[in-house]
Design an enzyme around this catalytic site. Structure first.
Site, PDB file in Angstrom:
ATOM      1  N   HIS A 147       0.817  -1.213   0.000  1.00 25.00           N
ATOM      2  CA  HIS A 147       0.000   0.000   0.000  1.00 25.00           C
ATOM      3  C   HIS A 147       0.849   1.261   0.000  1.00 25.00           C
ATOM      4  CE1 HIS A 147       0.439   0.960   4.351  1.00 25.00           C
ATOM      5  NE2 HIS A 147       0.509  -0.334   4.506  1.00 25.00           N
ATOM      6  N   ASP A 149      -0.279   4.416   1.004  1.00 27.75           N
ATOM      7  CA  ASP A 149      -0.578   5.403   2.046  1.00 27.75           C
ATOM      8  C   ASP A 149       0.252   5.149   3.303  1.00 27.75           C
ATOM      9  OD1 ASP A 149      -2.249   2.993   2.101  1.00 27.75           O
ATOM     10  OD2 ASP A 149      -3.165   3.829   3.889  1.00 27.75           O
ATOM     11  N   GLU A 213      -4.896   1.492   3.102  1.00 27.89           N
ATOM     12  CA  GLU A 213      -4.751   0.361   4.019  1.00 27.89           C
ATOM     13  C   GLU A 213      -4.802   0.819   5.467  1.00 27.89           C
ATOM     14  OE1 GLU A 213      -3.035  -2.592   6.672  1.00 27.89           O
ATOM     15  OE2 GLU A 213      -2.188  -0.626   6.303  1.00 27.89           O
ATOM     16  N   GLU A 214      -4.203   1.966   5.738  1.00 27.51           N
ATOM     17  CA  GLU A 214      -4.124   2.447   7.125  1.00 27.51           C
ATOM     18  C   GLU A 214      -5.486   2.887   7.667  1.00 27.51           C
ATOM     19  OE1 GLU A 214      -1.684   1.801   8.738  1.00 27.51           O
ATOM     20  OE2 GLU A 214       0.123   1.846   7.502  1.00 27.51           O
ATOM     21  N   ASP A 240       1.550 -10.259   1.062  1.00 25.74           N
ATOM     22  CA  ASP A 240       1.315  -8.851   1.397  1.00 25.74           C
ATOM     23  C   ASP A 240       2.375  -8.406   2.399  1.00 25.74           C
ATOM     24  OD1 ASP A 240      -0.004  -6.384   1.387  1.00 25.74           O
ATOM     25  OD2 ASP A 240      -1.541  -6.987   2.819  1.00 25.74           O
ATOM     26  N   HIS A 489       4.469   3.047  12.715  1.00 31.31           N
ATOM     27  CA  HIS A 489       3.493   4.077  13.102  1.00 31.31           C
ATOM     28  C   HIS A 489       4.070   5.002  14.166  1.00 31.31           C
ATOM     29  CE1 HIS A 489      -0.298   1.714  11.656  1.00 31.31           C
ATOM     30  NE2 HIS A 489       0.729   1.576  10.851  1.00 31.31           N
TER      31      HIS A 489
END
Ligand code: NAG
Ligand code: NAG
Ligand code: NAG
Ligand code: NAG
Length: 529
Positions: A147, A149, A213-214, A240, A489
């Site tokens: 992903h 994002d 995705e987030e 993934d 994160h």
């Protein structure tokens, strides 16, 4: 002596026999590691990280693609990512021609094949879906996903600014370096190298790049999966983003462990509300209050963890995979889990990171109630967030909580947003094609790491693909130490250039290994060319 002596002797004999059996088991426990050749910088197909590739990764980090919520995503940044992936300046001309237009065909190595080889589609305006056609249509295609994002950086102050793509001491810093622009760029660089080598794919595959995705992934991977489902696509396996290679995760295991997640924990959030007791002035309180009842309920949930599921889920496979590589006395314990299982489970409960592998976890995350210092609160509520072990379901977890609280006056209401049952557990082992492709590719790039199945604590886009294959794996070939996990994160997210190089090589090997028809072929590194 007499009867007592005989009994002692028998007990002694029994223990000796038990220990002997366990020792034999320890000494004969088979290794579960695939045996493949190491990829070395001298190999013709070793991908050396060039300055140009590094620049591409840096550029990807500079593009802001923050997703705050499903209605608030930096969509212009997502489109800039599309441009980055297509512009000849960054990825090689070859891809530009393959994906965009047929001009400058004459400058290409394999022009005709290439333009037919890759189909690029934009799904729901912002996601990218590439279809790479292999030469053997009888082979079921596979899929690589990632992903574009990233999560916000909010008020955090980083040592190195999060969107400058700066390299400090051999590390590229920035939001997205490990989650998940590493996969986006790694897959595309590997694909480019593969095509340039003139070594065309045999098995077809898809590359799906989502953009939300987030924030749950419904508009991105959700729509990609719908498009594929409408075409009746079945996948051999899907790879993934996911767990990484961890060093020092288990005491007694020197080697890093490459954790290939074969399942994902589920999640359920409950709003615990209490409004059974009438409000009134605090000068004449009753024996109980809404806030008192709420506190008791929350305290009970926190004090009584859900039962350990050790031995029923993939964590058992993890223990078995590392068993043969451990040293005494750990090796003795891990090769005899039939005996030591409860002890291992107890030890794993001690540390939050291992505890999360063996049970449904309980976290009290919010609490609120009351309006005034001298008024009994009409309502108290608190939020409990569970991450569900792969062998359990949302329903089981909620029922267990109700049993623990055991008070009709306390309401347990599902908060519903983000709730998801655990994923199905994908098969793993010597005879599982997708797992072996990932394991072998990993071992070619990082021969020192032990490959083991694992459980992903967080969630990924893979939920949208459950119907297309039962072989779903979540893995990023990033070597990390335990403290690096906080960078996901978190502050100072970064990836070493060495890891970036390994990432590109890993995806290259996945593409090469996935061309193999059968799982059992002794596919050495050198046969790939
Ligand atoms: C490129 O050329 C091929 C064959 O001539 C053609 O089928 C294809 O549509 C062209 N692609 C684009 C994007 O123009
Ligand atoms: C929990 O429920 C109460 C009562 O309905 C509500 O006021 C509160 O906003 C809810 N909490 C969350 C986080 O939704
Ligand atoms: C709690 O449950 C009772 C009885 O089922 C119901 O009357 C009440 O409205 C519920 N309260 C909340 C906040 O859901
Ligand atoms: C998978 O199939 C089930 C049953 O047909 C369906 O209910 C579900 O929506 C499908 N899931 C996805 C992500 O398409």
């Amino acid at each position: 002596m007499g009867v007592f002596g005989t009994a002692l002797k028998l007990i002694f004999l029994g223990i000796t026999l038990l220990v002997t059996v366990m020792l034999i088991r320890t000494l004969t426990f088979p290794s579960q590691q695939p045996n493949v050749g190491k990829c070395s910088p001298e190999d013709a197909d070793f991908i050396k990280l060039t300055d140009e590739m590094t620049k591409h990764f840096q550029e990807a980090i500079r593009i802001k693609t923050i997703a705050w919520s499903n209605t608030d995503i930096m969509l212009s940044g997502i489109l800039d990512m599309h441009t980055l992936l297509e512009r000849g300046k960054f990825l090689d001309k070859l891809l530009k021609v393959c994906c965009l237009s047929n001009d400058s065909v004459q400058s290409m190595v394999i022009p005709e094949v290439c333009s037919k080889l890759i189909k690029k589609e934009v799904i729901n305006t912002y996601s990218l879906l590439y279809t790479v056609d292999g030469s053997d249509p009888s082979l079921t295609p596979y899929m690589l996903t990632a992903h574009m994002d990233v999560v916000p950086v909010d008020q955090q102050v980083w040592d190195v600014p999060p969107f400058e793509g700066r390299i400090v001491d051999g590390f590229l810093y920035g939001r997205g370096t490990i989650d998940n622009k590493n996969s986006v760029m790694g897959i595309m660089e590997a694909l480019e190298f593969r095509l340039k080598s003139g070594n065309l794919p045999i098995r077809s595959f898809f590359i799906g790049l989502g953009f939300d995705e987030e924030v749950a992934g419904y508009q991105g991977a959700g729509e990609i999966s719908k498009a594929l489902a409408a075409r009746g696509v079945r996948l051999e396996f899907l790879l993934d983003e996911g767990s990484t290679i961890l060093k020092g995760a288990f005491r007694g295991i020197e080697s890093p462990i490459a954790l290939v997640s074969v399942a994902e924990k589920g999640a359920v959030t409950l709003n615990i509300t209490v409004e059974a007791i009438a409000t009134g002035h605090s000068s004449m309180p009753g024996k109980e209050s809404n806030l008192g009842l709420l506190s008791k309920a929350l305290a009970r949930l926190e004090a009584n963890p859900h039962p350990s599921m050790f031995g029923r889920g993939p964590e058992k496979g993890l223990m078995e995979a590392i068993a043969s590589e451990a040293v005494f006395p750990l090796k003795f314990v891990l090769t005899n889990l039939w005996f030591f299982g409860p002890v291992v489970s107890w030890i794993m409960s001690m540390k939050p990171s291992t505890n999360a592998l063996i049970r449904t976890t309980t976290a009290v995350t919010m609490v609120s109630g009351g309006t005034k210092i001298n008024v009994l609160a009409p309502l108290g509520w608190g939020i409990v967030n569970h991450r569900i072990h792969p062998t359990q379901s949302i329903e089981e977890v909620v029922n267990y909580d109700k049993m623990l609280v055991g008070d009709e006056r306390v309401n347990l209401t599902r908060y519903a947003v983000w709730d998801i049952d655990p994923s199905p557990t994908s098969p793993y082992g010597d005879d599982v094609y997708g797992y072996q492709v990932v394991a072998r590719s990993q071992q070619q790039v990082f021969p020192d790491a032990i490959i083991a199945p694992s459980v992903m604590i967080g969630n990924t886009d893979t939920k949208f693909y459950w119907n297309m294959t039962d072989q779903i794996y979540r893995f990023c070939p990033t070597l990390m130490v335990q403290s690096d996990l906080a960078r996901f994160h978190g502050l100072n997210e970064r990836m070493s250039l060495k890891n970036i190089q390994a990432t590109v090589n890993f995806y290259y090997h996945v593409m090469a290994n996935a061309d193999s028809k059968e799982v059992f072929s002794k596919h050495a590194h050198t046969d790939e060319l």
